[in-house]
Design an enzyme around this catalytic site. Structure first.
Site, PDB file in Angstrom:
ATOM      1  N   TYR A  57      -0.720  14.209   1.118  1.00  0.00           N
ATOM      2  CA  TYR A  57       0.420  13.276   1.140  1.00  0.00           C
ATOM      3  C   TYR A  57       1.299  13.538   2.347  1.00  0.00           C
ATOM      4  O   TYR A  57       1.635  14.680   2.629  1.00  0.00           O
ATOM      5  CB  TYR A  57       1.259  13.417  -0.142  1.00  0.00           C
ATOM      6  CG  TYR A  57       1.293  12.128  -0.912  1.00  0.00           C
ATOM      7  CD1 TYR A  57       1.938  11.011  -0.377  1.00  0.00           C
ATOM      8  CD2 TYR A  57       0.645  11.986  -2.128  1.00  0.00           C
ATOM      9  CE1 TYR A  57       1.934   9.797  -1.044  1.00  0.00           C
ATOM     10  CE2 TYR A  57       0.635  10.777  -2.799  1.00  0.00           C
ATOM     11  CZ  TYR A  57       1.294   9.679  -2.252  1.00  0.00           C
ATOM     12  OH  TYR A  57       1.270   8.489  -2.905  1.00  0.00           O
ATOM     13  N   GLU A  59       4.243  11.261   3.540  1.00  0.00           N
ATOM     14  CA  GLU A  59       5.285  10.252   3.772  1.00  0.00           C
ATOM     15  C   GLU A  59       6.181  10.687   4.930  1.00  0.00           C
ATOM     16  O   GLU A  59       6.573  11.845   5.018  1.00  0.00           O
ATOM     17  CB  GLU A  59       6.128  10.065   2.508  1.00  0.00           C
ATOM     18  CG  GLU A  59       5.428   9.205   1.471  1.00  0.00           C
ATOM     19  CD  GLU A  59       6.290   8.952   0.240  1.00  0.00           C
ATOM     20  OE1 GLU A  59       7.378   9.549   0.131  1.00  0.00           O
ATOM     21  OE2 GLU A  59       5.863   8.165  -0.610  1.00  0.00           O
ATOM     22  N   ASP A 203      -0.825 -11.423  17.024  1.00  0.00           N
ATOM     23  CA  ASP A 203      -1.700 -10.851  16.007  1.00  0.00           C
ATOM     24  C   ASP A 203      -3.118 -10.874  16.572  1.00  0.00           C
ATOM     25  O   ASP A 203      -3.789 -11.903  16.564  1.00  0.00           O
ATOM     26  CB  ASP A 203      -1.601 -11.661  14.716  1.00  0.00           C
ATOM     27  CG  ASP A 203      -2.437 -11.069  13.592  1.00  0.00           C
ATOM     28  OD1 ASP A 203      -3.278 -10.192  13.882  1.00  0.00           O
ATOM     29  OD2 ASP A 203      -2.252 -11.496  12.437  1.00  0.00           O
ATOM     30  N   THR A 229      -5.556  -5.378  13.194  1.00  0.00           N
ATOM     31  CA  THR A 229      -6.403  -4.552  12.339  1.00  0.00           C
ATOM     32  C   THR A 229      -7.185  -3.620  13.259  1.00  0.00           C
ATOM     33  O   THR A 229      -7.250  -3.821  14.472  1.00  0.00           O
ATOM     34  CB  THR A 229      -7.407  -5.388  11.531  1.00  0.00           C
ATOM     35  OG1 THR A 229      -8.224  -6.108  12.453  1.00  0.00           O
ATOM     36  CG2 THR A 229      -6.707  -6.375  10.599  1.00  0.00           C
ATOM     37  N   LYS A 232     -12.141  -4.756  13.077  1.00  0.00           N
ATOM     38  CA  LYS A 232     -12.908  -5.929  13.512  1.00  0.00           C
ATOM     39  C   LYS A 232     -13.577  -5.590  14.852  1.00  0.00           C
ATOM     40  O   LYS A 232     -14.386  -4.663  14.892  1.00  0.00           O
ATOM     41  CB  LYS A 232     -12.002  -7.147  13.514  1.00  0.00           C
ATOM     42  CG  LYS A 232     -11.468  -7.456  12.082  1.00  0.00           C
ATOM     43  CD  LYS A 232     -10.558  -8.657  11.996  1.00  0.00           C
ATOM     44  CE  LYS A 232      -9.994  -8.795  10.587  1.00  0.00           C
ATOM     45  NZ  LYS A 232      -9.009  -9.881  10.475  1.00  0.00           N
ATOM     46  N   ARG A 238     -11.265   0.413   8.194  1.00  0.00           N
ATOM     47  CA  ARG A 238     -10.360  -0.620   7.684  1.00  0.00           C
ATOM     48  C   ARG A 238      -8.941  -0.084   7.730  1.00  0.00           C
ATOM     49  O   ARG A 238      -8.610   0.879   7.027  1.00  0.00           O
ATOM     50  CB  ARG A 238     -10.716  -1.004   6.241  1.00  0.00           C
ATOM     51  CG  ARG A 238     -12.155  -1.419   6.038  1.00  0.00           C
ATOM     52  CD  ARG A 238     -12.341  -2.195   4.765  1.00  0.00           C
ATOM     53  NE  ARG A 238     -11.887  -3.553   4.972  1.00  0.00           N
ATOM     54  CZ  ARG A 238     -12.595  -4.485   5.610  1.00  0.00           C
ATOM     55  NH1 ARG A 238     -13.793  -4.221   6.079  1.00  0.00           N
ATOM     56  NH2 ARG A 238     -12.099  -5.690   5.770  1.00  0.00           N
TER      57      ARG A 238
END
Ligand SMILES: *Cc1c(COP(=O)(O)O)cnc(C)c1O
Length: 422
Positions: A57, A59, A203, A229, A232, A238
């Site tokens: 974790y 954060e 984008d 992203t 692609k 991903r």
């Protein structure tokens, strides 16, 4: 049947699930994958995304975390950020967004208030859901106004975009999309954004790999924020990234965490770092240019066979075939192509006379086949398979679909995909 499985622990613990993974490996190996938003990641990217970084974790951001034990995680994320900035030439990068849609939501959170007007390309024209389309949260929490492409050319009409922006005064303008076969003129959008006082967001989810490899102009000098992203054309895991001018760095970071997300997916961050290293290598420039060369050759071969392509062809990795004149709906064609071992998606075409769930187009692209080493010499055969399968779809000719599937599998066997067991 399934290949020998390279996942011994998974196979022992959960054979049912392992069998599904094995079947998917076989499917990805044997089929010609033409979905333009998909790709094959390298074995290195695949390994990085399956590591014990999964267990941690984190954060916050490097050096400013809410959990201890970040000795290794901080340098992983810093490496990804530094590589993103170097590859794209941006002032700032945030590599934590879970995927493209949350990355765009963070942009809204950073630059707009609920109810504000935002502008993007309409989904049926080739835009993305998250650019203010009605069924998306971005279209119900914000007031989305939408531009399109011209009916006669299939190209963006910048006079229309400018008039709409002057009339509606959006807080944010999105450029980029999911079914745009042509080069995006970021400078033209920038002029309109300047004139109307909007924050301009490029984008580049689809074309990030082309931008990184110098096969599409970069938005970085022209826009306030770049959203992308990583899975692609960029050929990473991903995930997603936001890049921004220095003046927007704090707003973007605050929006991603704590504004929208909790702990970052560190295994994905690691795999993004690996993909960015791969994308900075000279061979990736060759890859990006080969993707475009293959798309052009495929478009030419389809045109020769009398197919109707939106905008008349392509400048990038993507081709939108308009089947309106062919008497085969996009969904019927896509399902027949799937049975023929050619994986595509059905898609609306601009001014589609049919409904979005049953549109007139199929969308194809060359990122995956180029990752397998197919070249322009193979594109006439690919066009011929598509042509035969679409014709067979119209006549329900299953024998032809089976014959094409066997031919496709033969070529695929000669061109193993990265990351897959041979
Ligand atoms: C793919 C895509 C997205 C969304 O990415 P997800 O990871 O599917 O959420 C956003 N914008 C554009 C233009 C895209 O092509």
């Amino acid at each position: 049947m399934a290949l020998p499985l390279p996942h011994p622990a998974l196979t022992a613990a959960d054979p049912e699930l392992a069998a599904l993974v094995g079947a998917e490996e076989l499917l990805q190996a044997e089929t010609l994958r033409l979905i333009p938003s998909e790709n094959y990641v390298s074995a290195a990217v695949l390994e990085a995304s399956g590591t014990v970084l999964q267990n941690k974790y984190s954060e916050g951001y490097p050096g400013r975390r809410y959990y201890e034990g970040q000795q290794n995680i901080d340098p992983v994320e810093s490496l990804a950020v530094a590589r993103a900035k170097a590859l794209f030439g941006s002032d700032h990068a945030n590599v934590q967004p879970y995927s493209g849609s949350p990355a765009n939501l963070a942009v809204y959170l950073a630059f707009a208030e609920p109810g504000d007007t935002v502008m993007g390309m309409a989904l049926p024209m080739g835009g993305h859901l998250t650019h203010g389309w009605g069924v998306s949260a971005t279209g119900s929490w914000f007031r989305g106004v939408q531009y399109g492409v011209r009916r006669d050319t299939g190209l963006i009409d910048f006079d229309e975009v400018r008039d709409l922006a002057l009339k509606e005064r959006p807080r944010i303008i999105f450029c980029g999309g999911t079914a745009l076969p042509r080069t995006i003129d970021f400078a033209a959008f920038a002029e309109i954004a300047r004139e109307t006082g909007a924050v301009l967001v490029a984008d580049i989810a689809h074309i990030a790999g082309l931008v990184a490899g110098g096969a599409h102009p970069s938005p970085v000098p022209h826009v306030d924020v770049v959203s992308t992203t990583t899975h692609k054309t960029l050929r990473g895991p991903r995930g997603a990234m936001l890049m921004a001018r220095e003046e927007h760095a704090k707003a973007v970071d605050k929006a991603v965490f704590p504004g929208l997300q909790g702990g970052p997916h560190n295994q994905t961050t690691a795999a993004i770092a690996v993909a960015l290293k791969e994308a900075a290598a000279p061979s990736f420039r060759d890859y990006a240019h080969a993707v475009v060369a293959n798309a052009r050759a495929l478009a030419d071969a389809l045109l020769e066979r009398g197919h109707d392509l939106v905008s008349g062809g392509t400048d990038n990795h993507l081709i939108l075939i308009d089947l309106t004149a062919r008497d085969v709906p996009g969904k019927v064609a896509a399902k027949a192509l799937d049975r023929a071992g050619i994986v595509v998606n059905y898609n609306t075409v601009p001014y589609d006379p049919r409904k979005p769930f049953d549109p007139s187009g199929i969308r194809i692209g060359t990122p995956s086949l180029t990752s397998r080493g197919l070249t322009t010499e193979h594109m006439p055969a690919v066009a011929e398979w598509i042509d035969r399968a679409v014709a067979a779809a119209a006549g329900g000719d299953e024998d032809t679909l089976a014959a094409v599937r066997a031919e496709v599998a033969g070529l695929m066997a000669a061109h193993p995909a990265p990351g897959l067991p041979v």
